[in-house]
Scaffold this motif. Structure first.
Motif, mmCIF file in Angstrom:
data_model
loop_
_atom_site.group_PDB
_atom_site.id
_atom_site.type_symbol
_atom_site.label_atom_id
_atom_site.label_comp_id
_atom_site.label_asym_id
_atom_site.label_seq_id
_atom_site.Cartn_x
_atom_site.Cartn_y
_atom_site.Cartn_z
ATOM 1 N N PHE A 1 0.855 -1.194 0.000
ATOM 2 C CA PHE A 1 0.000 0.000 0.000
ATOM 3 C C PHE A 1 0.890 1.243 0.000
ATOM 4 O O PHE A 1 1.794 1.366 0.846
ATOM 5 N N PRO A 2 0.705 2.155 -0.945
ATOM 6 C CA PRO A 2 1.625 3.294 -1.110
ATOM 7 C C PRO A 2 1.939 4.079 0.164
ATOM 8 O O PRO A 2 3.105 4.361 0.452
ATOM 9 N N THR A 3 0.911 4.440 0.937
ATOM 10 C CA THR A 3 1.170 5.227 2.134
ATOM 11 C C THR A 3 2.005 4.441 3.140
ATOM 12 O O THR A 3 2.856 5.009 3.838
ATOM 13 N N ASP A 4 1.774 3.141 3.221
ATOM 14 C CA ASP A 4 2.529 2.318 4.162
ATOM 15 C C ASP A 4 3.976 2.144 3.720
ATOM 16 O O ASP A 4 4.894 2.164 4.543
ATOM 17 N N VAL A 5 4.174 1.940 2.430
ATOM 18 C CA VAL A 5 5.542 1.815 1.915
ATOM 19 C C VAL A 5 6.322 3.097 2.195
ATOM 20 O O VAL A 5 7.460 3.063 2.693
ATOM 21 N N LEU A 6 5.719 4.244 1.890
ATOM 22 C CA LEU A 6 6.388 5.523 2.105
ATOM 23 C C LEU A 6 6.718 5.744 3.579
ATOM 24 O O LEU A 6 7.802 6.233 3.920
ATOM 25 N N THR A 7 5.786 5.371 4.461
ATOM 26 C CA THR A 7 6.015 5.562 5.890
ATOM 27 C C THR A 7 7.124 4.654 6.394
ATOM 28 O O THR A 7 8.012 5.089 7.141
ATOM 29 N N SER A 8 7.098 3.381 5.999
ATOM 30 C CA SER A 8 8.141 2.437 6.428
ATOM 31 C C SER A 8 9.502 2.846 5.880
ATOM 32 O O SER A 8 10.521 2.756 6.578
ATOM 33 N N VAL A 9 9.532 3.284 4.628
ATOM 34 C CA VAL A 9 10.788 3.749 4.025
ATOM 35 C C VAL A 9 11.300 4.975 4.769
ATOM 36 O O VAL A 9 12.509 5.118 5.003
ATOM 37 N N ALA A 10 10.386 5.860 5.155
ATOM 38 C CA ALA A 10 10.787 7.066 5.889
ATOM 39 C C ALA A 10 11.446 6.702 7.212
ATOM 40 O O ALA A 10 12.454 7.307 7.604
ATOM 41 N N VAL A 11 10.896 5.700 7.896
ATOM 42 C CA VAL A 11 11.470 5.272 9.174
ATOM 43 C C VAL A 11 12.863 4.680 8.970
ATOM 44 O O VAL A 11 13.828 5.057 9.648
ATOM 45 N N GLY A 12 12.985 3.744 8.024
ATOM 46 C CA GLY A 12 14.277 3.127 7.766
ATOM 47 C C GLY A 12 15.308 4.135 7.291
ATOM 48 O O GLY A 12 16.471 4.111 7.722
ATOM 49 N N SER A 13 14.914 5.053 6.418
ATOM 50 C CA SER A 13 15.817 6.075 5.892
ATOM 51 C C SER A 13 16.259 7.037 6.985
ATOM 52 O O SER A 13 17.423 7.451 7.034
ATOM 53 N N TYR A 14 15.325 7.395 7.859
ATOM 54 C CA TYR A 14 15.653 8.310 8.958
ATOM 55 C C TYR A 14 16.717 7.701 9.866
ATOM 56 O O TYR A 14 17.697 8.361 10.236
ATOM 57 N N LEU A 15 16.524 6.435 10.215
ATOM 58 C CA LEU A 15 17.492 5.774 11.096
ATOM 59 C C LEU A 15 18.859 5.674 10.427
ATOM 60 O O LEU A 15 19.895 5.932 11.055
ATOM 61 N N ALA A 16 18.871 5.303 9.149
ATOM 62 C CA ALA A 16 20.143 5.155 8.436
ATOM 63 C C ALA A 16 20.857 6.492 8.283
ATOM 64 O O ALA A 16 22.065 6.582 8.498
ATOM 65 N N SER A 17 20.114 7.526 7.913
ATOM 66 C CA SER A 17 20.730 8.828 7.666
ATOM 67 C C SER A 17 21.230 9.489 8.938
ATOM 68 O O SER A 17 22.064 10.392 8.891
ATOM 69 N N ASN A 18 20.742 9.027 10.086
ATOM 70 C CA ASN A 18 21.184 9.581 11.367
ATOM 71 C C ASN A 18 22.080 8.611 12.139
ATOM 72 O O ASN A 18 22.338 8.809 13.326
ATOM 73 N N ASP A 19 22.538 7.556 11.438
ATOM 74 C CA ASP A 19 23.453 6.578 12.036
ATOM 75 C C ASP A 19 22.896 5.956 13.314
ATOM 76 O O ASP A 19 23.626 5.705 14.278
ATOM 77 N N LEU A 20 21.596 5.701 13.312
ATOM 78 C CA LEU A 20 20.938 5.049 14.445
ATOM 79 C C LEU A 20 20.778 3.571 14.139
ATOM 80 O O LEU A 20 20.657 3.174 12.974
#
Length: 201
Positions: free
Chosen positions: A120-139
């Motif tokens: 589901f598009p909104t879910d994919v975008l939200t999950s990607v946002a979470v994973g990307s946020y953690l990676a980009s902040n070295d968490l």
């Protein structure tokens, strides 16, 4: 990630056909097995999308902030979608496959949970946002556990309410199901409103 931070994201994940499907399954004949299968399928797809986004390192994106022009376009697009949803509210109908949920098998419920929360598009975008946020902040990836757990808890609430409240829940859930079925446009507006708040903050 704190509960306060992930709660809006978890609500965005389940708002719409996701929670409506959970309510339908909780009122089905095999509600225990189908509800569990649905949540289990969702757990796999959410975890997979978050992990892939994390391993890709946030797609090489570091926190740079969106330009005012981009944010303005996003806000206008969301407001336009909200207006369209309201104008077509009389025509809004739930997907036809929801009619099968009353007699759904655990296998069907598993596939539904996996696909709804993982495609589901909104879910994919939200999950990607979470994973990307953690990676980009070295968490660490483990910090996504709260987001995944809270999303799954919200999905499991209809089934858990039947388990805990018994006949009272069995009586009230069909009423909730019918209201959500008849007012699907309201659910869509809630989802868009959450995205609007996220875009403005």
């Amino acid at each position: 990630m704190s509960v306060a931070a992930v709660l809006p994201l978890a609500i965005v994940m389940v708002a719409g056909p996701q929670i409506l499907s959970a309510v339908f399954l909780a009122t089905s004949e095999q509600w225990r097995r189908t509800s569990f299968a649905y949540v289990f399928g969702a757990s796999l797809s959410i975890s997979a999308v978050v992990t892939v986004a994390y391993l890709l390192g946030g797609f090489g994106v570091r926190e740079q902030g969106s330009t005012p022009v981009v944010m303005a376009v996003v806000v206008v697009a969301i407001l336009g979608a909200m207006a369209h949803t309201y104008r077509t509210r009389e025509e809004a109908e739930p997907p036809k496959w929801m009619g099968r949920l009353g007699r759904a098998t655990p296998r069907f419920a598993f596939r539904l949970g996996f696909l709804l929360l993982g495609v589901f598009p909104t879910d994919v975008l939200t999950s990607v946002a979470v994973g990307s946020y953690l990676a980009s902040n070295d968490l660490p990836l483990l910090d996504a556990a709260g987001f995944v757990a809270l999303t799954l808890l919200l999905l499991a609430l209809p089934g858990l309410s039947v388990l805990a409240l018994g006949e009272r829940a069995e009586t009230r859930l069909p009423t909730v199901r019918d209201w959500m079925n008849d007012n699907s446009w309201v659910v869509n507006e809630v989802v868009l409103a959450f995205f609007l708040v996220l875009a403005l903050t």
